[in-house]
Design a protein around this motif. Structure first.
Motif, short mmCIF file in Angstrom:
data_model
loop_
_atom_site.label_atom_id
_atom_site.label_comp_id
_atom_site.label_asym_id
_atom_site.label_seq_id
_atom_site.Cartn_x
_atom_site.Cartn_y
_atom_site.Cartn_z
N GLN A 37 0.82 -1.20 0.00
CA GLN A 37 0.00 0.00 0.00
C GLN A 37 0.86 1.27 0.00
N ARG A 38 1.80 1.31 -0.93
CA ARG A 38 2.65 2.49 -1.07
C ARG A 38 2.46 3.16 -2.42
N ALA A 41 -1.13 8.29 -4.08
CA ALA A 41 -2.55 8.54 -3.83
C ALA A 41 -2.77 10.02 -3.59
N TRP A 42 -3.98 10.45 -3.95
CA TRP A 42 -4.35 11.85 -3.71
C TRP A 42 -5.12 11.91 -2.40
N GLN A 43 -4.60 12.61 -1.45
CA GLN A 43 -5.21 12.75 -0.13
C GLN A 43 -5.45 14.23 0.13
N PRO A 44 -6.61 14.73 -0.32
CA PRO A 44 -6.85 16.18 -0.20
C PRO A 44 -7.09 16.60 1.24
N LEU A 45 -6.63 17.77 1.56
CA LEU A 45 -6.92 18.38 2.85
C LEU A 45 -8.19 19.21 2.71
#
Length: 459
Positions: A37-38, A41-45
């Protein structure tokens, strides 16, 4: 151990090295970006600069979509005639029905009713300004009896069915396509035992033996006797056995002379039962491989057949379910106790406004379970029939998004909050009921690494 040592020495003598101890099987996932799981990825704030414009844009977009859906529903006209109590009407003489039997939904401006009829606006139309009106009008009906042609040898067997003749108004011309439905209430087709009571193999045309139709319980067939072998019902199961069987004629225009005498014309407006099912339904049903003497009609169907048995040929042979769209729609069970089933569709002709007459053979008993049944004549739109629910939901979501956007914007300007403020972290909050605070990560708060320290111990 001695055996393993001998086996190892024998392997070395033959030039084979023993496997290393480190090559044991393991359940550890491979060290790859996917399995560990590396992957990027887009992790929006969810900052105010992202959330507030998003809510505002959604609110602006959803409102016109909901308005467009309501405009399409506005042009849908629907006539509902509840004939549950028609069997109690006076015989051989048209009389006024109760006032709540007939209901009209559609554009009120174009609706024309006779004397004594009232036009009203529904609550939804008043609130939403959709222009959808409604009306309750009196209809005339009467009852009688006849020998129906769909019952084999009905006259010689002395079988008559009660008929219900209904005369009703169509207040505006209905443009094609025009649908006819039956609306039923208090009928729980979603009951677990009812839903599962059918044989998919039998409906696919296979000649399934009697002892392999357990899924059709309790309507499987006739058990074996000393004189006759066991025979399955075709089609078996509760769903098929309870198929709606009221016969509804075409709607015939009614003409009246100057003296007030009215008569129904011979030529009527037909609703062929074609094009009323899903295209995928035809794949579920095939012509049966049973012979006519190997099967029996279901119990509720047997009155149609002489001696309760199928013929080898003619109109009373085993039904070809692969082309029966009325059967398709009935077998697709409804999720709610009040539902509609399509009976026919006219794609070619408009239904002109005026008075019409329809005859119904009163076969299906709904009073035994305190249910109702009604004829529904309706036009349709690109999004279906008369159902403003989807448009209302879109408008309600639009209003909700705009209200939240305004509220969060006011909160952001009145009492702003610094982005990434560490004092709101859970481990920086006081422990209730004690005289101390939780430990802080001094490295994250003060930039001094990952060491931990105890702060604010009160005595």
């Amino acid at each position: 151990m001695l055996f393993r040592r001998v086996k190892s020495l024998a392997g070395r003598a033959m030039g084979k090295e023993p496997p290393e101890e480190d090559e044991k099987k393991t359940k550890r996932p491979a060290n790859t970006p996917f399995k560990q799981q590396r992957l990027p990825a887009w992790q929006p704030l969810l900052t105010p600069k992202i959330v507030l414009p998003t809510l505002l844009i959604l609110g602006i977009l959803l409102a016109p979509i909901g308005g467009l859906l309501l405009m399409t529903v506005q042009d849908v006209t629907e006539i509902v005639i509840d004939y549950t109590d028609c069997d109690q009407a006076q015989a051989d003489d048209l009389v006024d029905s109760p006032r709540n039997v007939y209901t009209y939904y559609g554009p009120a401006a174009e609706a024309e009713f006779g004397d004594g009829q009232s036009v009203f606006s529904t609550a939804a139309s008043v609130l939403l300004g959709s222009g959808i009106g409604g009306a309750n009008a009196k209809v005339k009906w009467t009852t009688g009896e006849r020998f129906p042609p769909y019952i084999q040898d009905a006259e010689s067997r002395g079988i008559q069915v009660k008929t219900c003749v209904i005369r009703f108004p169509v207040p505006r011309t209905l443009q094609p396509p025009v649908m006819m439905y039956v609306r039923m209430s208090n009928f729980y087709q979603n009951h677990r035992r009812y839903v599962s009571s059918f044989s998919a193999e039998q409906l696919q045309g296979e000649a399934v033996p009697f002892d392999q139709l357990n899924e059709c319980d309790p309507v499987i067939g006739k058990a074996a006797t000393d004189d006759e072998s066991a025979k399955p019902y075709y089609p078996c199961g509760l769903i098929a056995n309870s198929q709606f069987n009221d016969t509804i004629s075409a709607v015939h225009p009614v003409t009246c002379d100057e003296g007030g005498s009215c008569v129904a014309e011979d030529t009527g407006y037909e609703f062929p039962p074609v094009g009323i099912s899903w295209p995928s339904d035809s794949e579920r049903y095939k012509p049966t491989q049973y012979q006519h003497d190997e099967i029996l009609p279901p119990p509720n169907w047997q009155i149609r057949y002489a001696d309760g048995k199928y013929d080898s040929e003619g109109p009373f042979r085993p039904p070809n379910l692969s082309t029966d769209e009325l059967f398709f729609t009935w077998m697709r069970t409804a999720a709610l106790p009040t539902f509609r089933k399509p009976l026919g569709r006219n794609n070619d002709r408009a239904l002109p406004k005026g008075d019409y007459q329809v005859q119904v053979d009163y076969n299906y008993d709904t009073k035994s379970y305190e249910g109702t049944k009604a004829i529904v004549i309706s036009t349709i739109s690109p999004v279906g029939g008369r159902n403003p629910f989807l448009g209302v939901i879109y408008i309600a979501l639009s209003v909700l998004c705009l209200v939240l956007s305004a509220a969060f914007t006011a909160r952001h300007f009145i009492k702003p909050r610094r982005l990434g403020d560490h004092q709101f972290l859970s481990w920086n909050q006081p422990i209730h009921g004690t005289g101390s605070t939780q430990m802080k990560r001094s490295g994250e708060h003060e930039g001094e690494g990952e060491s931990m320290e105890m702060r604010g111990v009160h005595k």
